[in-house]
Structures are given as C-alpha cells and as structure tokens.
Design an enzyme around this catalytic site. Structure first.
Site, short mmCIF file in Angstrom:
data_model
loop_
_atom_site.label_atom_id
_atom_site.label_comp_id
_atom_site.label_asym_id
_atom_site.label_seq_id
_atom_site.Cartn_x
_atom_site.Cartn_y
_atom_site.Cartn_z
N ARG A 6 0.51 -1.82 -0.30
CA ARG A 6 0.07 -0.09 -0.17
C ARG A 6 0.48 1.04 0.57
NH1 ARG A 6 -4.60 1.30 4.69
NH2 ARG A 6 -3.78 3.08 4.52
N SER A 187 5.79 6.35 -2.19
CA SER A 187 6.90 6.44 -2.22
C SER A 187 7.95 6.01 -1.49
CB SER A 187 7.93 7.31 -3.86
OG SER A 187 6.64 7.69 -4.62
N ARG A 188 7.57 5.37 -0.36
CA ARG A 188 8.30 5.25 0.96
C ARG A 188 9.04 6.26 1.20
NH1 ARG A 188 4.61 1.33 0.73
NH2 ARG A 188 4.87 -0.78 0.38
N MET A 189 8.64 7.16 1.05
CA MET A 189 9.53 8.51 1.40
C MET A 189 9.14 8.75 2.87
SD MET A 189 12.18 8.95 -1.14
CE MET A 189 12.90 10.78 -1.39
#
Ligand code: FMN
Length: 209
Positions: A6, A187-189
């Site tokens: 997700r 974006s996993r940032m």
C-alpha cells in the site's frame, strides 16, 4: 504476500513544536487515533529482555501519559514484570494503520506508585477487576475450566463489596529517553523524526526512512 502493498499518502512533514515536551506529539496523535475511530487506539507493543538476553514482546494498553512518562498496567508477577525487574530498559511501539503513523519509545521502566494503580483499578469494569484477581498471569494453566472456577470464586468472594487492587497487580511507567515519530508518505519516502534525551534537554534529528 509479495504483492500486498500500500502506498502511504496521508502524512505531512512532522513538526515537533516544543522540544521541552517531547511526548506532546504522541498525545496529539493518540487523540487523532481516538477521534478517527481506530480500533484499540492505545494498544502498544512492549519489548523486554529475558535473563538470557533474548527480546520478548507483547501488546499492552497505554493508560498513562504524563511529562516524559508513559504507563501501562499489568500483573506484577507476570513474565514481563519479572523481566523489567531484572533489566529495566524496555522498548515500545505503537502503530495506527488507519493514520499511517508509528511511534517508538525507549527508556527505563519502573513500578508505578500504588495509588495510581488503585485509581486505575477502581475505574475498571467489575468483571475486569475480578479477572485481575483470578489470573495468575504468565503461569501454566491446566484448563479453561480452572480459570473460570477461579473467576467464579473471586466473583462470589467479593459479592456486594468493593474489589480491592490485588497486591500482585500494578503499573509500570517508562521514562522516555528516545522517541521516534514516523509518518507514511508516498513512494516509501516516509517522515522520521527522532528525539533523544541529552545532557541539556532533548535533541532532535531527522532520519532517512
Ligand atoms: C490489544 C491487547 C492489549 C493488551 N493489554 C494488556 C495490558 O494492558 N496489560 C496486560 O498485562 N496484558 C495485556 N495484554 C495481554 C498481553 O499481550 C500478554 O499476553 C500478557 O500481559 C502476558 O504477557 P507476559 O507473559 O509477557 O507478561 C493485551 C493483549 C492485547 C492483544
């Protein structure tokens, strides 16, 4: 599982408004989780270390938040309590999936004043107070019936009376030395802010996700 993923998008830059009050953001995030209808918003995972140095963790409910201290209640003869007594450093994690937020806390746990535990015990539903007496937490149990018989015995024993705090029941407060706030971003940032207790107050560092 490989394809279960997700993308997080709710978070905004984490701002710690008052470094003198490092748990203020935890308190606000908890309130957001309560207001947002999160299931068990005060559930947290506590890790202790056993006598062989092995980590052990389990969920408890965060029930006390004051200054740099967070607290929970439990059986004082449970495994977690014995482990805390032998090695007081613990680590706690709270994760609110619906809020895309995580908080980590590290510090030394000490037994709470008995009056605080008495106050909390008095606020619990009667059956929970009976269960506190009935459960020899963390010790082997022969059968479900044995537990239910003990519950019924204490239920009758305290029939029509106030149920006192069992002598083997109480709370622990963790004095936070390290707190990390995490918020999911696209974006996993993700956002990570770590607060550490220093000699002259709290230091703040941002961390790569
Ligand atoms: C959501 C959740 C909340 C829990 N809250 C508590 C709690 O506040 N206190 C407690 O003693 N056990 C609580 N438990 C049970 C503990 O996870 C654990 O089984 C128990 O305390 C025994 O742990 P120990 O043998 O490591 O001492 C909770 C379990 C769950 C799933």
């Amino acid at each position: 599982m490989r394809d279960v993923r997700r993308d997080y998008g709710k978070g905004s830059p984490i701002e710690v408004k008052d470094l003198g009050n490092p748990l203020d953001l935890l308190s606000r995030w908890l309130q957001d989780a309560i207001d947002g209808g999160v299931t068990e918003p005060n559930a947290m995972n506590i890790a202790t270390v056993d006598s062989k140095g092995n980590p052990r963790n389990r969920m408890v409910l965060l029930k006390y938040l004051e200054g740099d201290d967070i607290g929970f209640f439990t059986n004082l003869k449970s495994d977690k309590s014995l482990e805390i007594r032998a090695h007081s450093m613990v680590s706690a994690t709270i994760w609110w999936p619906e809020m895309e937020r995580q908080v980590r806390i590290e510090g030394a746990a000490t037994q709470m004043d008995r009056e605080l535990a008495e106050d909390y015990h008095a606020s619990r539903p009667r059956k929970s107070r009976v269960a506190a007496w009935a459960s020899d937490q963390s010790r082997p149990l022969g059968s479900r019936e044995e537990l239910e018989e003990r519950f019924d015995q204490y239920d009758s024993m305290f029939d029509g009376e106030d149920i006192p705090l069992p002598p083997f029941w109480g709370g622990y407060t963790i004095r936070a030395d390290k707190i990390e706030y995490w918020e999911g971003r696209p974006s996993r940032m993700h956002e990570r802010v770590s607060l550490s207790r220093g000699d002259d107050g709290w230091d703040m560092t941002r961390l790569y996700p």
